[in-house]
Design a protein around this motif. Structure first.
Motif, PDB file in Angstrom:
ATOM      1  N   MET A 210      15.595 -28.680  44.095  1.00 30.82           N
ATOM      2  CA  MET A 210      15.861 -27.610  43.150  1.00 30.82           C
ATOM      3  C   MET A 210      14.668 -27.547  42.199  1.00 30.82           C
ATOM      4  N   LEU A 211      14.051 -26.358  42.104  1.00 26.51           N
ATOM      5  CA  LEU A 211      12.875 -26.130  41.265  1.00 26.51           C
ATOM      6  C   LEU A 211      13.252 -25.130  40.192  1.00 26.51           C
ATOM      7  N   LEU A 212      13.335 -25.590  38.945  1.00 24.70           N
ATOM      8  CA  LEU A 212      13.860 -24.769  37.860  1.00 24.70           C
ATOM      9  C   LEU A 212      12.867 -24.706  36.704  1.00 24.70           C
ATOM     10  N   THR A 213      12.660 -23.517  36.167  1.00 24.10           N
ATOM     11  CA  THR A 213      11.979 -23.407  34.875  1.00 24.10           C
ATOM     12  C   THR A 213      13.021 -22.987  33.845  1.00 24.10           C
ATOM     13  N   VAL A 214      13.020 -23.699  32.727  1.00 25.42           N
ATOM     14  CA  VAL A 214      14.078 -23.543  31.728  1.00 25.42           C
ATOM     15  C   VAL A 214      13.447 -23.371  30.356  1.00 25.42           C
ATOM     16  N   SER A 215      13.769 -22.283  29.666  1.00 24.22           N
ATOM     17  CA  SER A 215      13.303 -22.067  28.301  1.00 24.22           C
ATOM     18  C   SER A 215      13.902 -23.131  27.390  1.00 24.22           C
ATOM     19  N   ALA A 216      13.075 -23.697  26.517  1.00 26.41           N
ATOM     20  CA  ALA A 216      13.539 -24.826  25.719  1.00 26.41           C
ATOM     21  C   ALA A 216      12.778 -24.904  24.400  1.00 26.41           C
ATOM     22  N   ILE A 217      13.223 -25.822  23.558  1.00 30.38           N
ATOM     23  CA  ILE A 217      12.508 -26.182  22.345  1.00 30.38           C
ATOM     24  C   ILE A 217      12.333 -27.695  22.358  1.00 30.38           C
ATOM     25  N   PHE A 277      22.001 -35.259  41.457  1.00 34.11           N
ATOM     26  CA  PHE A 277      20.576 -34.996  41.624  1.00 34.11           C
ATOM     27  C   PHE A 277      19.738 -36.104  40.994  1.00 34.11           C
ATOM     28  N   ASN A 278      18.673 -36.475  41.671  1.00 33.07           N
ATOM     29  CA  ASN A 278      17.649 -37.315  41.069  1.00 33.07           C
ATOM     30  C   ASN A 278      16.661 -36.428  40.320  1.00 33.07           C
ATOM     31  N   ILE A 279      16.312 -36.799  39.112  1.00 37.62           N
ATOM     32  CA  ILE A 279      15.287 -36.078  38.363  1.00 37.62           C
ATOM     33  C   ILE A 279      13.938 -36.668  38.765  1.00 37.62           C
ATOM     34  N   GLU A 280      13.193 -35.920  39.568  1.00 39.34           N
ATOM     35  CA  GLU A 280      11.879 -36.399  39.997  1.00 39.34           C
ATOM     36  C   GLU A 280      10.846 -36.219  38.885  1.00 39.34           C
ATOM     37  N   ARG A 281      10.873 -35.047  38.252  1.00 38.50           N
ATOM     38  CA  ARG A 281       9.952 -34.809  37.141  1.00 38.50           C
ATOM     39  C   ARG A 281      10.528 -33.755  36.204  1.00 38.50           C
ATOM     40  N   ILE A 282      10.219 -33.874  34.918  1.00 41.70           N
ATOM     41  CA  ILE A 282      10.453 -32.818  33.943  1.00 41.70           C
ATOM     42  C   ILE A 282       9.132 -32.614  33.215  1.00 41.70           C
ATOM     43  N   ILE A 283       8.588 -31.401  33.293  1.00 49.28           N
ATOM     44  CA  ILE A 283       7.247 -31.130  32.786  1.00 49.28           C
ATOM     45  C   ILE A 283       7.299 -29.929  31.859  1.00 49.28           C
ATOM     46  N   ASP A 284       6.540 -29.989  30.776  1.00 56.71           N
ATOM     47  CA  ASP A 284       6.364 -28.824  29.904  1.00 56.71           C
ATOM     48  C   ASP A 284       5.178 -28.033  30.432  1.00 56.71           C
ATOM     49  N   ILE A 285       5.435 -26.820  30.925  1.00 57.44           N
ATOM     50  CA  ILE A 285       4.355 -26.030  31.532  1.00 57.44           C
ATOM     51  C   ILE A 285       3.841 -24.936  30.602  1.00 57.44           C
ATOM     52  N   LEU A 286       4.352 -24.873  29.380  1.00 57.19           N
ATOM     53  CA  LEU A 286       3.878 -23.870  28.431  1.00 57.19           C
ATOM     54  C   LEU A 286       3.430 -24.574  27.155  1.00 57.19           C
ATOM     55  N   LEU A 343       4.864 -15.522  15.693  1.00 55.71           N
ATOM     56  CA  LEU A 343       4.007 -16.159  16.692  1.00 55.71           C
ATOM     57  C   LEU A 343       3.894 -17.660  16.439  1.00 55.71           C
ATOM     58  N   LYS A 344       3.880 -18.048  15.182  1.00 60.13           N
ATOM     59  CA  LYS A 344       3.818 -19.468  14.847  1.00 60.13           C
ATOM     60  C   LYS A 344       5.051 -20.199  15.377  1.00 60.13           C
ATOM     61  N   SER A 345       6.199 -19.575  15.201  1.00 60.76           N
ATOM     62  CA  SER A 345       7.440 -20.170  15.678  1.00 60.76           C
ATOM     63  C   SER A 345       7.500 -20.177  17.205  1.00 60.76           C
ATOM     64  N   MET A 346       7.175 -19.045  17.832  1.00 63.72           N
ATOM     65  CA  MET A 346       7.239 -18.956  19.285  1.00 63.72           C
ATOM     66  C   MET A 346       6.222 -19.871  19.952  1.00 63.72           C
ATOM     67  N   GLY A 347       5.089 -20.087  19.288  1.00 65.92           N
ATOM     68  CA  GLY A 347       4.067 -20.955  19.849  1.00 65.92           C
ATOM     69  C   GLY A 347       4.493 -22.401  19.962  1.00 65.92           C
ATOM     70  N   LYS A 348       5.579 -22.760  19.268  1.00 68.67           N
ATOM     71  CA  LYS A 348       6.079 -24.132  19.322  1.00 68.67           C
ATOM     72  C   LYS A 348       7.205 -24.299  20.347  1.00 68.67           C
ATOM     73  N   SER A 349       7.594 -23.199  21.011  1.00 64.16           N
ATOM     74  CA  SER A 349       8.613 -23.307  22.046  1.00 64.16           C
ATOM     75  C   SER A 349       7.985 -23.880  23.315  1.00 64.16           C
ATOM     76  N   ILE A 350       8.811 -24.322  24.230  1.00 61.37           N
ATOM     77  CA  ILE A 350       8.319 -24.897  25.475  1.00 61.37           C
ATOM     78  C   ILE A 350       9.076 -24.310  26.653  1.00 61.37           C
ATOM     79  N   VAL A 351       8.511 -24.497  27.844  1.00 64.57           N
ATOM     80  CA  VAL A 351       9.200 -24.149  29.087  1.00 64.57           C
ATOM     81  C   VAL A 351       9.195 -25.389  29.962  1.00 64.57           C
ATOM     82  N   LEU A 352      10.379 -25.850  30.319  1.00 64.57           N
ATOM     83  CA  LEU A 352      10.501 -27.037  31.154  1.00 64.57           C
ATOM     84  C   LEU A 352      10.501 -26.661  32.629  1.00 64.57           C
TER      85      LEU A 352
END
Length: 359
Positions: A210-217, A277-286, A343-352
């Protein structure tokens, strides 16, 4: 690639290929798709066991929350190219069957018309909420979803209940609201992710991915980060319209956006609780250096309209003229006035990016 819901039912992104359509206003989501490519290549190279599907069989991929394109087609192309490369080392590749999923009210006609003519796969549409079962048991080899899992299956009931401590009068989201409102959103998100993971555990073959991108903080970040300011400003505009007599104030009080941004720690805990599920990796791509300053206030407004127009029209019963006034005048003006802080606030968000493997 989102799916949207309200208390009255599923509302899709704006369909068609017109000026205000999601197809023509999803370039911001395309950033996530493009940044995912190298991670997808790595995930398939390192974690895909080609024995789960012999080359003589059909390799089945599902894209959940596909919307109308074009981002879903790019994501599927990236996945299939990576799988082909892995199989080529063993001599041959399987045939591919791609299932495009979104709510039944999604504009599947536009999706199918815009399918790439030289696509290297057989295509099918699967209508329904990805918070429920969609496929037979143990039939999928890879499940993918991008820009979708931040949508809740429904607005938490407590936030629209006038007798609840979580009643969210005067606001449209948990951003800057009382803690009880945030708790209601968080509880709904946990329930939805639990349902999502349970359904996928039934559908994915053993050792499937399962390959998921998830909006996060980030962990410990204030809840107003991420999309919160965009939604908050939209709420101020709706209140202004109520004060001008363009909308009913009671309707604004009962309107809440079913979006929740998780944290890495919270998402990890929810996956581990599922135990399938095994969590193989969780990466911040943004990363934070993502340059959001190049995006204008009007562009943010156009993108928000492509996502939210259907929800707003259904809830308020408003006309195209009212929607135009909101997204061509009020909203971009307020965004422009607050753009630096926004933009300052949004720039601190992440995508997992989550790489999960079925046990």
């Amino acid at each position: 690639m989102e799916s949207s819901s309200s208390t009255t039912g599923a509302i899709p992104m704006t369909g068609g290929d017109g000026r205000n359509s999601y197809a023509n206003n999803s370039s911001l989501q395309r950033i996530v798709v493009d940044r995912s490519k190298s991670i997808i290549d790595e995930a398939i190279a390192n974690y895909l066991d080609i024995q789960i599907c012999p080359s003589s069989n059909t390799f089945r991929i599902a894209d959940l929350g596909c919307s109308v394109g074009p981002n879903t087609f790019i994501a599927m192309k990236n996945i299939i190219e990576a799988i082909d490369l892995k199989y080529s080392k063993s001599g041959s590749s399987p045939e591919f069957h791609v299932f495009f999923n979104d709510h039944a009210s999604n504009d599947f006609n536009t999706l199918f018309v815009s399918l790439p003519p030289e696509k290297p796969y057989f295509a099918a549409g699967v209508p329904g909420s990805f918070h429920t079962r969609l496929f037979p048991k143990r039939t999928l080899h890879i499940v993918h979803s991008t820009n979708s899992l931040h949508w809740l299956s429904q607005v938490p009931k407590e936030v629209t209940d006038i007798n609840s401590p979580a009643y969210n009068k005067g606001r449209v989201h948990y951003t800057n609201a009382r803690y009880e409102v945030f708790e209601a959103y968080s509880a709904q998100y946990a329930k939805d992710i639990e349902a999502f993971l349970h359904a996928r555990a039934e559908e994915i073959v053993c050792r499937g991915l399962m390959l998921l991108t998830v909006s996060a903080i980030p962990d410990e970040a204030p809840t107003e980060l991420g999309m919160g300011p965009l939604i908050d400003i939209l709420g101020f505009c709706l209140m202004d319209m109520a004060n001008m007599g363009m909308l009913e104030e009671a309707k604004v009080d009962s309107f809440n956006v079913p979006v929740y941004k998780t944290t890495p720690r919270e998402m990890k805990k929810l996956v581990e609780r599922n135990e399938c599920f095994n969590i193989e990796r969780i990466i911040d791509i943004l990363p934070q250096e993502n340059n959001l300053k190049e995006v204008s206030a009007q562009t943010y407004s156009d993108h928000t309209r492509a996502i939210m127009e259907g929800v707003i029209k259904l809830h308020f019963g408003c006309s195209d003229h009212t929607i135009d006034h909101l997204f061509q005048h009020l909203y971009p003006k307020k965004l422009e006035d607050s753009l630096a802080n926004l933009l300052k606030s949004m720039g601190k968000s992440i995508v997992l990016f989550l790489i999960l493997r079925r046990k």
